[in-house]
Design a protein around this motif. Structure first.
Motif, PDB file in Angstrom:
ATOM      1  N   TYR A 191      -7.692  -6.576   4.646  1.00  0.00           N
ATOM      2  CA  TYR A 191      -6.502  -6.046   3.975  1.00  0.00           C
ATOM      3  C   TYR A 191      -5.440  -7.134   3.890  1.00  0.00           C
ATOM      4  O   TYR A 191      -5.226  -7.900   4.838  1.00  0.00           O
ATOM      5  CB  TYR A 191      -5.946  -4.845   4.739  1.00  0.00           C
ATOM      6  N   VAL A 192      -4.778  -7.209   2.740  1.00  0.00           N
ATOM      7  CA  VAL A 192      -3.679  -8.153   2.550  1.00  0.00           C
ATOM      8  C   VAL A 192      -2.485  -7.393   1.989  1.00  0.00           C
ATOM      9  O   VAL A 192      -2.608  -6.284   1.484  1.00  0.00           O
ATOM     10  CB  VAL A 192      -4.080  -9.301   1.595  1.00  0.00           C
ATOM     11  N   GLN A 193      -1.328  -8.034   2.069  1.00  0.00           N
ATOM     12  CA  GLN A 193      -0.109  -7.404   1.571  1.00  0.00           C
ATOM     13  C   GLN A 193      -0.042  -7.485   0.066  1.00  0.00           C
ATOM     14  O   GLN A 193      -0.313  -8.525  -0.529  1.00  0.00           O
ATOM     15  CB  GLN A 193       1.118  -8.087   2.175  1.00  0.00           C
TER      16      GLN A 193
ATOM     17  N   LEU B 106      -9.610   6.248   3.373  1.00  0.00           N
ATOM     18  CA  LEU B 106      -9.765   5.916   4.790  1.00  0.00           C
ATOM     19  C   LEU B 106      -8.457   5.381   5.363  1.00  0.00           C
ATOM     20  O   LEU B 106      -8.086   5.708   6.500  1.00  0.00           O
ATOM     21  CB  LEU B 106     -10.873   4.886   4.968  1.00  0.00           C
ATOM     22  N   LEU B 107      -7.746   4.570   4.594  1.00  0.00           N
ATOM     23  CA  LEU B 107      -6.464   4.028   5.060  1.00  0.00           C
ATOM     24  C   LEU B 107      -5.442   5.136   5.281  1.00  0.00           C
ATOM     25  O   LEU B 107      -4.615   5.054   6.209  1.00  0.00           O
ATOM     26  CB  LEU B 107      -5.936   3.001   4.056  1.00  0.00           C
ATOM     27  N   LYS B 108      -5.477   6.172   4.451  1.00  0.00           N
ATOM     28  CA  LYS B 108      -4.575   7.312   4.674  1.00  0.00           C
ATOM     29  C   LYS B 108      -4.837   7.959   6.029  1.00  0.00           C
ATOM     30  O   LYS B 108      -3.902   8.337   6.742  1.00  0.00           O
ATOM     31  CB  LYS B 108      -4.749   8.346   3.555  1.00  0.00           C
ATOM     32  N   VAL B 109      -6.123   8.082   6.374  1.00  0.00           N
ATOM     33  CA  VAL B 109      -6.476   8.655   7.677  1.00  0.00           C
ATOM     34  C   VAL B 109      -6.018   7.723   8.800  1.00  0.00           C
ATOM     35  O   VAL B 109      -5.450   8.164   9.802  1.00  0.00           O
ATOM     36  CB  VAL B 109      -7.998   8.907   7.770  1.00  0.00           C
TER      37      VAL B 109
ATOM     38  N   LYS C 266       2.594   1.882   4.520  1.00  0.00           N
ATOM     39  CA  LYS C 266       2.088   2.788   3.489  1.00  0.00           C
ATOM     40  C   LYS C 266       0.834   2.191   2.852  1.00  0.00           C
ATOM     41  O   LYS C 266       0.644   0.976   2.846  1.00  0.00           O
ATOM     42  CB  LYS C 266       3.155   3.043   2.421  1.00  0.00           C
ATOM     43  N   VAL C 267       0.031   3.067   2.285  1.00  0.00           N
ATOM     44  CA  VAL C 267      -1.175   2.607   1.597  1.00  0.00           C
ATOM     45  C   VAL C 267      -0.806   1.699   0.436  1.00  0.00           C
ATOM     46  O   VAL C 267      -1.523   0.737   0.122  1.00  0.00           O
ATOM     47  CB  VAL C 267      -2.012   3.810   1.110  1.00  0.00           C
TER      48      VAL C 267
ATOM     49  N   GLU D 295      -3.377  -4.231  -0.043  1.00  0.00           N
ATOM     50  CA  GLU D 295      -4.382  -4.563  -1.044  1.00  0.00           C
ATOM     51  C   GLU D 295      -5.719  -4.773  -0.332  1.00  0.00           C
ATOM     52  O   GLU D 295      -5.800  -5.494   0.662  1.00  0.00           O
ATOM     53  CB  GLU D 295      -4.002  -5.827  -1.814  1.00  0.00           C
ATOM     54  N   ILE D 296      -6.753  -4.113  -0.838  1.00  0.00           N
ATOM     55  CA  ILE D 296      -8.086  -4.198  -0.232  1.00  0.00           C
ATOM     56  C   ILE D 296      -8.792  -5.409  -0.808  1.00  0.00           C
ATOM     57  O   ILE D 296      -8.890  -5.569  -2.023  1.00  0.00           O
ATOM     58  CB  ILE D 296      -8.878  -2.906  -0.500  1.00  0.00           C
TER      59      ILE D 296
END
Length: 479
Positions: A90-92, A376-379, A398-399, A403-404
């Protein structure tokens, strides 16, 4: 068997409650049972258990080679390694006028999130997940909160058996996740289901897969979100080699029959014409594949002994085998192994050998993957918000901040890509975004963080070189 992808499981209820959970589960299991049968077939096929092994041969059944050329595994392994060998990080995301924040703070939060998933072995679990959904079209994983913090991760990242898990969606246009289900059968043949919703967890037992009978226990879902996420290889939910199953079967038949032809040539019948042998000799020769004939018109042709053979044209057969294999690779989007011709550039070879098609297909898989990864990130964020993580401030994450980044890094044209990074930075573009867009690194966020001291020195040196020479300007002006 020919399939068209796994069926999504829908329900007309607005929410799953203790009053309707048994009915919803029974209906869902009837659809899941069809998916499960296809999933098992595709898993076995990928492991080499393919229809050619059950082929029966009517003529000379003793010569029946059944050879599996397991290109299904080749296709699955290629994409699994090509996209997920180094995992997903994951990146910003870039800041904009609507979504503003502190870049350094967001960086640290996302780096901490990567550390949490690293602790859970996400790289290997990403590949395990990919093996499932590339083979069967779908896969499932679940996040559950830890009761006690051991390291930095407040959750368990669990990979679920795709045969025994599914997600129920709402039938409306939103297709919300109403419930996530996983189950198993114990040694007494009792089936135990666990059904997760946003608010509750139902523990249900039954005597077989189609008749959930009794709600044994109901618990509150403390994280406030259904924790099972379904992943898809594509939006048709098809396995990566599913479209070429007929060609794979045909290639197995072609290879097997080539070996049959070779063996039948070696074990050819002997034809003996106008040769008299007694019964004892006939019995001795029966197992030697001899055919004994005599003229019926009374003519006295000379005796002859010869083999009955029909050569299989290997050149024609090889042409067919090559054609089938080429079509399999082309439709599945796997690059060929043909060598390059003299004078061809790397880009030309990339297009001719199919790497560009493979890259396009990989991007489609990544897009489907990212849709589920955001769920999945929300969980994960819901669990983090309810966890007391020492020495970490994860508030406000926050999701939309994340960035995936799949690690499909390519080192081809390495020098050109590095030059592109340098030229972009010189033109005033942010180093973080230039590192990310180059595609060279599996974790551009960490590369940027590690490179900050060197980037600052390089930028300072570059700015000094660009400053005009004051004394030289004064001399030329005469002032």
């Amino acid at each position: 068997m020919r399939f068209k992808g796994r069926r999504p499981i829908y329900s007309d209820v607005s929410s799953v409650t203790k009053d309707n959970v048994l009915d919803v589960l029974k209906k869902a299991m009837s659809v899941h049972a069809q998916n499960r049968a296809e999933i098992v077939y595709l898993q076995n096929y990928e492991r080499g258990i393919q229809p050619i092994q059950n082929r029966k041969k009517e003529v000379r059944p003793e010569i029946n080679n059944r050879v599996v050329e397991n290109h299904a595994n080749e296709i699955k392994t290629f994409y699994s390694g090509y996209i997920f060998a180094k995992g997903v990080s994951y990146v910003q995301r870039a800041e904009n006028d609507i979504r503003k924040g502190n870049a350094d703070t967001d960086d640290s939060k996302i780096s901490a999130l990567n550390e949490m998933f690293f602790e859970e072995g996400k790289t290997s679990k990403d590949q395990e997940l990919a093996n499932d959904f590339l083979t069967t079209g779908i896969a499932h994983r679940m996040l559950l909160p830890r009761k006690e913090m051991i390291g930095v991760s407040p959750f368990y990242l669990l990979h679920l058996d795709v045969r025994n898990s599914f997600v129920i969606y709402s039938s409306d246009v939103f297709h919300r996740r109403l419930a996530g289900v996983t189950y198993y059968k114990d040694s007494n043949n009792i089936v135990h289901w666990t059904v997760y919703t946003d608010t509750e967890v139902f523990f249900i037992d039954g005597n077989n897969f189609f008749t959930p009978i009794d709600i044994k226990k109901i618990e509150s879902n403390g994280i406030g979100i259904e924790p099972i996420v379904e992943y898809k290889a594509n939006f048709e939910r098809m396995g990566i080699f599913e479209r070429v199953l007929p060609l794979l079967d045909a290639l197995n038949v072609c290879t097997s029959d080539r070996l049959n032809g070779l063996e039948q040539f070696i074990n050819s019948f002997i034809w003996m014409n106008n040769v008299e042998i007694d019964n004892e000799q006939v019995e001795q020769l029966k197992d030697k594949l001899i055919l004994l004939t005599q003229n019926t018109d009374g003519s006295t042709n000379p005796a002859s002994v010869q083999y009955l053979t029909a050569d299989l044209n290997q050149d024609d057969t090889q042409t067919l085998a090559d054609y089938l294999y080429s079509q399999i690779l082309q439709i599945a989007g796997v690059p060929s192994r043909d060598g390059s011709s003299s004078g061809e550039t790397g880009v030309a070879v990339e297009y001719r050998n199919g790497w560009q098609i493979a890259s396009t297909n990989a991007s489609t898989i990544e897009n489907a993957f990212e849709v589920s990864e955001r769920e999945l990130l929300k969980v994960a964020i819901a669990i983090i918000e309810k966890s007391n993580i020492p020495d970490m401030d994860m508030t406000g994450l926050k999701v939309s901040d994340i960035e995936i980044k799949p690690a499909r890094s390519r080192t081809d044209n390495f020098v050109s890509k590095v030059q592109g990074i340098a030229q972009g930075i010189q033109a005033g573009l942010h180093p973080k975004h230039m590192i990310s867009v180059s595609g060279l690194f599996s974790d551009p966020q960490q590369v940027y963080i590690d490179s900050k001291p060197f980037l600052e020195k390089w930028l300072l040196s570059a700015s000094l070189e660009d400053e005009p020479d004051t004394e030289e300007v004064e001399d030329e002006s005469g002032k």
